[in-house]
Design a protein around this motif. Structure first.
Motif, PDB file in Angstrom:
ATOM      1  N   VAL A   1     -14.453  63.503  14.734  1.00 56.14           N
ATOM      2  CA  VAL A   1     -14.463  62.347  13.976  1.00 56.14           C
ATOM      3  C   VAL A   1     -15.494  61.670  13.722  1.00 56.14           C
ATOM      4  N   ARG A   2     -15.763  60.993  12.486  1.00 56.87           N
ATOM      5  CA  ARG A   2     -16.869  60.223  12.162  1.00 56.87           C
ATOM      6  C   ARG A   2     -16.295  59.002  11.387  1.00 56.87           C
ATOM      7  N   PHE A   3     -17.072  58.002  11.573  1.00 57.29           N
ATOM      8  CA  PHE A   3     -16.628  56.646  10.950  1.00 57.29           C
ATOM      9  C   PHE A   3     -17.998  55.790  10.916  1.00 57.29           C
ATOM     10  N   THR A   4     -17.995  54.781  10.119  1.00 52.88           N
ATOM     11  CA  THR A   4     -19.107  53.883   9.939  1.00 52.88           C
ATOM     12  C   THR A   4     -18.863  52.505  10.713  1.00 52.88           C
ATOM     13  N   ILE A   5     -20.116  52.154  11.422  1.00 48.51           N
ATOM     14  CA  ILE A   5     -19.891  50.906  12.352  1.00 48.51           C
ATOM     15  C   ILE A   5     -20.369  50.040  11.332  1.00 48.51           C
ATOM     16  N   ARG A   6     -19.961  48.654  11.783  1.00 55.42           N
ATOM     17  CA  ARG A   6     -20.535  47.406  10.573  1.00 55.42           C
ATOM     18  C   ARG A   6     -20.947  46.604  11.595  1.00 55.42           C
ATOM     19  N   LEU A   7     -22.153  45.823  11.142  1.00 53.60           N
ATOM     20  CA  LEU A   7     -22.689  44.698  11.985  1.00 53.60           C
ATOM     21  C   LEU A   7     -22.862  43.569  11.066  1.00 53.60           C
ATOM     22  N   ASP A   8     -23.005  42.337  11.778  1.00 55.48           N
ATOM     23  CA  ASP A   8     -22.821  41.189  11.065  1.00 55.48           C
ATOM     24  C   ASP A   8     -24.576  40.717  10.971  1.00 55.48           C
ATOM     25  N   ARG A   9     -24.769  39.671  10.330  1.00 59.14           N
ATOM     26  CA  ARG A   9     -26.357  39.341  10.178  1.00 59.14           C
ATOM     27  C   ARG A   9     -26.956  39.170  11.155  1.00 59.14           C
ATOM     28  N   ASN A  10     -26.372  38.826  12.277  1.00 57.09           N
ATOM     29  CA  ASN A  10     -27.317  39.014  13.595  1.00 57.09           C
ATOM     30  C   ASN A  10     -26.996  39.974  14.322  1.00 57.09           C
ATOM     31  N   GLY A  11     -26.625  41.239  13.673  1.00 59.17           N
ATOM     32  CA  GLY A  11     -26.707  42.514  14.515  1.00 59.17           C
ATOM     33  C   GLY A  11     -25.683  42.893  15.268  1.00 59.17           C
ATOM     34  N   ARG A  12     -24.604  41.901  15.483  1.00 61.45           N
ATOM     35  CA  ARG A  12     -23.355  42.402  16.503  1.00 61.45           C
ATOM     36  C   ARG A  12     -22.375  43.120  15.667  1.00 61.45           C
ATOM     37  N   LEU A  13     -21.798  43.998  16.646  1.00 63.15           N
ATOM     38  CA  LEU A  13     -20.860  44.868  16.311  1.00 63.15           C
ATOM     39  C   LEU A  13     -19.553  43.823  15.768  1.00 63.15           C
ATOM     40  N   THR A  14     -18.944  44.409  14.337  1.00 64.23           N
ATOM     41  CA  THR A  14     -18.040  43.277  13.685  1.00 64.23           C
ATOM     42  C   THR A  14     -17.071  44.249  13.246  1.00 64.23           C
ATOM     43  N   SER A  15     -17.115  45.496  13.008  1.00 65.13           N
ATOM     44  CA  SER A  15     -15.972  46.058  12.282  1.00 65.13           C
ATOM     45  C   SER A  15     -16.388  47.607  12.233  1.00 65.13           C
ATOM     46  N   ALA A  16     -15.371  48.431  11.813  1.00 67.49           N
ATOM     47  CA  ALA A  16     -15.589  50.091  11.732  1.00 67.49           C
ATOM     48  C   ALA A  16     -14.662  50.433  10.712  1.00 67.49           C
ATOM     49  N   ASP A  17     -15.069  51.400   9.864  1.00 74.41           N
ATOM     50  CA  ASP A  17     -14.386  51.725   8.599  1.00 74.41           C
ATOM     51  C   ASP A  17     -14.812  53.294   8.425  1.00 74.41           C
ATOM     52  N   SER A  18     -14.121  53.834   7.365  1.00 74.19           N
ATOM     53  CA  SER A  18     -14.504  55.086   6.566  1.00 74.19           C
ATOM     54  C   SER A  18     -14.376  56.230   7.325  1.00 74.19           C
ATOM     55  N   ALA A  19     -13.505  56.161   8.323  1.00 73.55           N
ATOM     56  CA  ALA A  19     -13.117  57.319   9.111  1.00 73.55           C
ATOM     57  C   ALA A  19     -12.698  58.608   8.584  1.00 73.55           C
ATOM     58  N   VAL A  20     -13.135  59.722   8.783  1.00 69.66           N
ATOM     59  CA  VAL A  20     -12.688  60.971   8.503  1.00 69.66           C
ATOM     60  C   VAL A  20     -12.776  61.904   9.716  1.00 69.66           C
ATOM     61  N   THR A  21     -12.014  63.029   9.653  1.00 72.85           N
ATOM     62  CA  THR A  21     -11.759  63.892  10.910  1.00 72.85           C
ATOM     63  C   THR A  21     -11.728  65.260  10.304  1.00 72.85           C
ATOM     64  N   ARG A  22     -12.170  66.202  11.093  1.00 80.03           N
ATOM     65  CA  ARG A  22     -11.891  67.835  10.821  1.00 80.03           C
ATOM     66  C   ARG A  22     -11.523  68.353  12.266  1.00 80.03           C
ATOM     67  N   PRO A  23     -10.987  69.452  12.079  1.00 80.17           N
ATOM     68  CA  PRO A  23     -10.677  70.381  13.273  1.00 80.17           C
ATOM     69  C   PRO A  23     -12.031  71.035  13.639  1.00 80.17           C
ATOM     70  N   LEU A  24     -12.006  71.092  14.985  1.00 78.38           N
ATOM     71  CA  LEU A  24     -13.144  72.190  15.547  1.00 78.38           C
ATOM     72  C   LEU A  24     -12.735  73.327  15.679  1.00 78.38           C
ATOM     73  N   THR A  25     -13.423  74.163  14.994  1.00 75.34           N
ATOM     74  CA  THR A  25     -12.958  75.591  14.943  1.00 75.34           C
ATOM     75  C   THR A  25     -13.616  76.746  16.058  1.00 75.34           C
ATOM     76  N   GLY A  26     -13.067  77.856  15.955  1.00 80.59           N
ATOM     77  CA  GLY A  26     -13.452  78.747  17.067  1.00 80.59           C
ATOM     78  C   GLY A  26     -14.406  79.936  16.280  1.00 80.59           C
ATOM     79  N   LEU A  27     -14.755  80.753  17.010  1.00 78.95           N
ATOM     80  CA  LEU A  27     -15.596  81.719  16.782  1.00 78.95           C
ATOM     81  C   LEU A  27     -15.036  82.376  15.287  1.00 78.95           C
TER      82      LEU A  27
END
Length: 317
Positions: free
Chosen positions: A93-119
């Protein structure tokens, strides 16, 4: 690692009454094997009581993450503003973290996922083969994932865009559900592997060697569940304690290159915002390092996927 939790965990582990507004990201089109997923981010306070921060450590914001594809997240790494996580159910899973002007964690979005594969290139199944627990992003862009039950470390190549290949994994008699939970980059292209119940190894292309001063076993109920490289040397590790039905605690410590552990930098216990923390990511800042902690909700309605941020000013030892 999945935990058998009871309904009593509905105790306000995360202080829901103090939460602020909700931000929901609606999936949009993406390219490649990734699939966009819905992510809801709700602000969460650290809480009054239950948190002990060492001098120089401060809370920098937190979120509850919700979404049908955001369960069982068991490790975390951050590259720029992009968070990488893996799940007990064999997903990246991957997503983007968002910070405010003071650098504090404020939100997260743009999430995507993919299955992990075998050999063979086929999505991993069943759960016993797909139980991903550790994640490392190496300087050469290779993405390593550790699995337990069938204990192994695989490289998914640059950007996780290749079929996996087995890489050096500690030769150790891990218990069925207590394998390599902590995985992190190390100097000279190596990687650190941490056993959940004890043991630490530095691995390269040929073998894994134990760190001489790392604890070989834990005696106080805490288990090691995540690690990330400290930009200034060594690693930060997260440890979790769970005593049913309500005692859920976490702590963050620094690990020196020889495996020696510091006193805890962060301690979390109820009524602070806490849960089953298994992921940790370290990001360099002008004054030190930002630590992000991610909890695994075990796909349990009485738990939360928490993403908490802490700033650590130097020195950390």
């Amino acid at each position: 690692m999945r935990l058998a939790l009871r309904a009593g965990l509905s105790l306000a582990l995360v202080g829901l009454a103090a939460c602020a507004a909700v931000v929901t990201a609606t999936p949009g089109p993406v390219a490649g094997p990734d699939r966009a997923v819905r992510m809801e981010a709700r602000h969460v306070p650290l809480g009054v009581g239950g948190a002990t921060l060492a001098p120089g450590v401060s809370y920098a914001g937190g979120l509850i993450l919700r979404g049908p594809d955001l369960h069982g997240l068991s490790d975390l790494k951050i590259d720029a503003d992009r968070a990488w996580a893996i799940s007990d159910f064999g997903h990246l899973v991957r997503f983007t973290i968002r910070l405010d002007r003071n650098g504090r964690l404020t939100s997260a979005d743009s999430a995507v996922t993919r299955p992990l594969t075998g050999l063979d290139g086929v999505a991993l199944a069943p759960k016993e083969n797909a139980d991903a627990e550790g994640l490392a992003l190496l300087p050469d862009d290779r993405v390593l994932v550790s699995f337990e039950r069938d204990h192994r470390i695989w490289s998914y190549g640059a950007g996780a865009n290749e079929r996996p290949a087995l890489v050096s994994t500690p030769h150790h008699p891990f218990e069925d559900n207590q394998g390599v939970e902590g995985l992190a980059a190390a100097p000279d292209g190596k990687w650190l592997a941490l056993g959940e119940s004890g043991g630490a190894w530095l691995c390269d292309a040929d073998a894994c060697a134990p760190l001489p001063n790392a604890p070989r076993a834990h005696t106080d109920g805490f288990l090691t569940t995540g690690a990330d490289v400290d930009p200034a040397g060594g690693w930060f590790i997260v440890q979790r304690l769970f005593v049913p039905p309500l005692n859920m605690q976490a702590r963050v410590r620094h690990m020196a290159p020889d495996g020696t552990l510091s006193e805890p930098l962060i301690r979390l216990r109820p009524p602070a915002s806490t849960d089953n923390f298994e992921g940790i990511a370290a990001v360099r800042t002008p004054s030190g390092v930002r630590l992000y902690l991610l909890s695994d909700d075990n796909d349990n309605v009485f738990q939360k996927t928490l993403l908490l941020a802490f700033d650590v000013s130097r020195p950390v030892r």
